[in-house]
Design a protein around this motif. Structure first.
Motif, short mmCIF file in Angstrom:
data_model
loop_
_atom_site.label_atom_id
_atom_site.label_comp_id
_atom_site.label_asym_id
_atom_site.label_seq_id
_atom_site.Cartn_x
_atom_site.Cartn_y
_atom_site.Cartn_z
N GLY A 48 0.81 -1.21 0.00
CA GLY A 48 0.00 0.00 0.00
C GLY A 48 0.85 1.27 0.00
N ALA A 49 0.16 2.39 0.21
CA ALA A 49 0.81 3.70 0.12
C ALA A 49 1.60 4.05 1.37
N VAL A 50 1.30 3.37 2.48
CA VAL A 50 1.94 3.78 3.76
C VAL A 50 2.93 2.75 4.28
N GLY A 51 3.24 1.74 3.44
CA GLY A 51 4.22 0.75 3.88
C GLY A 51 3.62 -0.44 4.59
N ALA A 52 2.29 -0.48 4.70
CA ALA A 52 1.60 -1.63 5.30
C ALA A 52 0.84 -2.34 4.18
N PRO A 53 0.69 -3.68 4.30
CA PRO A 53 0.01 -4.41 3.21
C PRO A 53 -1.49 -4.13 3.18
N VAL A 54 -2.02 -4.12 1.97
CA VAL A 54 -3.47 -4.00 1.75
C VAL A 54 -3.97 -5.36 1.30
N LEU A 55 -4.89 -5.95 2.05
CA LEU A 55 -5.42 -7.26 1.67
C LEU A 55 -6.28 -7.13 0.43
N ASP A 56 -6.20 -8.15 -0.43
CA ASP A 56 -7.04 -8.17 -1.63
C ASP A 56 -8.40 -8.80 -1.30
N GLY A 57 -9.41 -8.39 -2.03
CA GLY A 57 -10.72 -9.03 -1.90
C GLY A 57 -11.60 -8.47 -0.82
N THR A 58 -11.19 -7.37 -0.18
CA THR A 58 -12.01 -6.78 0.87
C THR A 58 -13.10 -5.88 0.27
N LEU A 59 -14.06 -5.48 1.12
CA LEU A 59 -15.09 -4.55 0.65
C LEU A 59 -14.51 -3.15 0.46
N ALA A 60 -13.61 -2.78 1.37
CA ALA A 60 -13.06 -1.42 1.37
C ALA A 60 -11.85 -1.42 2.29
N TYR A 61 -11.02 -0.40 2.14
CA TYR A 61 -9.90 -0.27 3.07
C TYR A 61 -9.55 1.19 3.28
N ALA A 62 -8.85 1.45 4.37
CA ALA A 62 -8.36 2.80 4.69
C ALA A 62 -6.92 2.67 5.15
N GLU A 63 -6.03 3.41 4.51
CA GLU A 63 -4.61 3.41 4.88
C GLU A 63 -4.34 4.64 5.75
N CYS A 64 -3.63 4.40 6.86
CA CYS A 64 -3.49 5.45 7.88
C CYS A 64 -2.05 5.64 8.30
#
Ligand SMILES: Cc1cc2nc3c(=O)[nH]c(=O)nc-3n(C[C@H](O)[C@H](O)[C@H](O)COP(=O)(O)O)c2cc1C
Length: 166
Positions: free
Chosen positions: A105-121
């Motif tokens: 992701g944009a902040v150096g933490a992984p973003v799981l695939d297949g979710t409804l939505a996510y927020a990077e903080c």
């Protein structure tokens, strides 16, 4: 009744009558890339965009949470109970070994695939909250991935799915 507050199990059961969604919090600290199932997620502020999560001081990743400077809230769909189970388990594997697909992701933490939505903080603040720490994140990126799909829910200690209100 005041004396029921002395019963932790009854307190937990009572609080569990508030239905929530289910998220997996993902974060990276040094070489440790981890995930943790959490339903304490709450949106906090629109301007600035803030959210909060509550991390138990006794969870095994708590020492990492004290060093986290960014994290992702991954909001699960009703077909992702298995993902929730993986990251709720004691000794959950690191995200790269979990079998769950993800991307950086944009902040150096992984973003799981297949979710409804996510927020990077990015970490905004930490507050003491009894046996939990309240972690406030400033949202720097977010996305609705599956706009027409249904959430995984948690209520009274069990996973649930939505059904229309009568
Ligand atoms: C639906 C659900 C919601 C949870 N929410 C939270 C939470 O908000 N905060 C928290 O600290 N633990 C929460 N947990 C528990 C953690 O996922 C669990 O304690 C952790 O992944 C296991 O850590 P351990 O290695 O210390 O056993 C939740 C578990 C489930 C199943």
């Amino acid at each position: 009744m005041a004396d029921t507050v002395q019963d932790p199990r009854l307190f937990r059961d009572t609080m569990g009558r508030f239905a929530t969604g289910v998220t997996v919090l993902t974060f990276a600290v040094g070489d440790e890339v981890r995930g943790m199932t959490a339903n304490s997620f709450t949106s906090l502020s629109l301007d600035p965009p803030l959210l909060l999560v509550c991390i138990g001081r006794d969870v095994s990743t708590f020492p990492l949470w004290e060093r986290v400077d960014s994290f992702v809230v991954n909001i699960l769909g009703d077909d992702q109970k298995a993902v929730s189970d993986i990251f709720a388990r004691h000794g959950a594997p690191p995200v790269p070994d979990s079998g769950v697909a993800y991307h950086d992701g944009a902040v150096g933490a992984p973003v799981l695939d297949g979710t409804l939505a996510y927020a990077e903080c990015r970490l905004s603040a930490r507050y003491e909250g009894g046996d939990h720490t309240i972690v406030v994140g400033e949202v720097v990126n977010f996305s609705i991935e599956r706009p027409n799909d249904q959430p995984l829910l948690f209520f009274a200690g069990k996973y649930r799915t939505l059904s229309p209100a009568s």
